[in-house]
Design an enzyme around this catalytic site. Sequence first.
Site, PDB file in Angstrom:
ATOM      1  N   ASP A  75      -1.215  -3.794 -11.001  1.00 25.95           N
ATOM      2  CA  ASP A  75      -1.487  -5.094 -11.624  1.00 25.95           C
ATOM      3  C   ASP A  75      -0.741  -5.213 -12.956  1.00 25.95           C
ATOM      4  OD1 ASP A  75      -3.177  -3.256 -12.833  1.00 25.95           O
ATOM      5  OD2 ASP A  75      -4.987  -4.490 -12.661  1.00 25.95           O
TER       6      ASP A  75
ATOM      7  N   ASP B 263      -2.472   0.757  -9.648  1.00 24.49           N
ATOM      8  CA  ASP B 263      -2.814  -0.293  -8.682  1.00 24.49           C
ATOM      9  C   ASP B 263      -1.933  -1.532  -8.848  1.00 24.49           C
ATOM     10  OD1 ASP B 263      -4.057  -1.098 -11.046  1.00 24.49           O
ATOM     11  OD2 ASP B 263      -5.785  -1.952 -10.024  1.00 24.49           O
TER      12      ASP B 263
ATOM     13  N   SER C 235      -6.888   2.553 -11.213  1.00 30.59           N
ATOM     14  CA  SER C 235      -5.836   1.866 -11.969  1.00 30.59           C
ATOM     15  C   SER C 235      -4.894   2.853 -12.673  1.00 30.59           C
ATOM     16  CB  SER C 235      -6.515   0.909 -12.948  1.00 30.59           C
ATOM     17  OG  SER C 235      -5.556   0.050 -13.512  1.00 30.59           O
TER      18      SER C 235
ATOM     19  N   ASP D  85       1.457   0.449 -12.924  1.00 34.49           N
ATOM     20  CA  ASP D  85       0.380   1.432 -13.016  1.00 34.49           C
ATOM     21  C   ASP D  85      -0.109   1.738 -11.594  1.00 34.49           C
ATOM     22  OD1 ASP D  85      -0.835  -1.098 -12.678  1.00 34.49           O
ATOM     23  OD2 ASP D  85      -2.721  -0.326 -13.437  1.00 34.49           O
TER      24      ASP D  85
END
Length: 452
Positions: free
Chosen positions: A244, A242, A97, A240
């Site tokens: 999300d 990943d 992440s 960010d």
Amino acid sequence: MPGRLFGTNGIRGVVNVEIDTALVLKVAASAGTLFAPGPVLLGSDVRLSSPAFKEAAAAGLMAAGCEVIDIGLTPTPAIQFLTTNMRAKGGIVITASHNPPHYNGVKVIDSDGIELSEEKERQVEEMVFGGSWAKPPWEGWRSLRQDANALDSYVEGVVAHLDPDAIANRRLTVVVDAGNSVGALATPRILERCGCRVISLNCQLDGTFPSRQPEPVPSALAELCEAVKAYGADFGVAHDGDADRAIFVDDVGVAHWGDRTFCLIAQDFLSDHPGSTIVTPVSSTRAIQDIASKHGAKIIWTRVGSVVVSHTMKRLNAPLGGEENGGIFYSPHLPVRDGAMASAMIANLLAKTGKKLSQLLEELPHRFMLKDKVRSPQPVPLTALEKLVDKEVERVERIDGLKLWLKDGSWVLIRRSGTEPAYRIFLESPSPERADELIRKYKSALSRIVAN
Ligand code: MG
């Protein structure tokens, strides 16, 4: 049991120090025991260690008797959507992440598209530590196949919630800063499908993250702020590692914390659906409470962590959730945070109101948030933190860490980070000067407490 593997959002650590391919294989085999015979979707972000970690996860899943569908490089929210859309039994994303490039990790998605519940995390941990995952005989093994086009369905799944023609009429220019990771694969496509002119910034995939840190905090987004001004864009968005999370830059080049833009989305949603339930962690702005009260809506404050927000939303059938770090959860799509969906919702809002993003943000109740952290390898007892309660404090709340509501309308939250050996400080005040003064006070007091 030797401790916990899962933090607030999956399993994460420094590659080959805290997490290696052997651990990933065991975690995948244990998760695969819950999901067998699958299919289980598998994907990753762009980190240098991600290809090997993904191979290990595929091996673990198959060793536990799961069919595996490898969808390649993917935002986490895409694999979450596709898990439900393709009726898979679960999903695994190899990602750390927002953490720096030397980290990696595993997020495990259940069949409802949400990360595993705490109860199932415990089951996985127990199997990892006890070596007790399923070990089927030869005839129980299933196949691995690639599906390189799965992201197309995700893009269409997001667009299905929008009015692309109305957005196209507004002729928006948007700068998308993917931070060299997988957000580059979805957000530009979704905005282009809605007729936006998209300027791609840091959209070359590169697991060394050369452009900026993967965590899209406003102070790390100078390049995006400049680009928005240079192109005369309507807004900028940064994801960010990943994708999300989504942090927005307004049309005058100012980056805002996620709970400010969450307030805009909530305000718009509540004017159409008054009386709804909104879920947000205790670290979010007090402005969301003011907006909710105006629309007869109910706020449910939770512990910090997107997984807690998602599960709370599902349990209460709440349509909307949000976080100060840039997580927007929209249940009609899926009650998980989704950076591309959030970007599209902001584009939709601009099209609907005809206003500029800076103007919409200016109209919100004025509050000033600052965040900081104090490194501390070991946690200190909550009773030690209570030394921070002094005569300025009106009310103490302990939903997550210690939240102090001050008499002047400010609040400060001090909590142990779930992803780093540190305490995070969140502080909000009615004026920037007061916020500055208070963050210095609490940072030095906390530093003294953790040093003892
Ligand atoms: Mg993330």
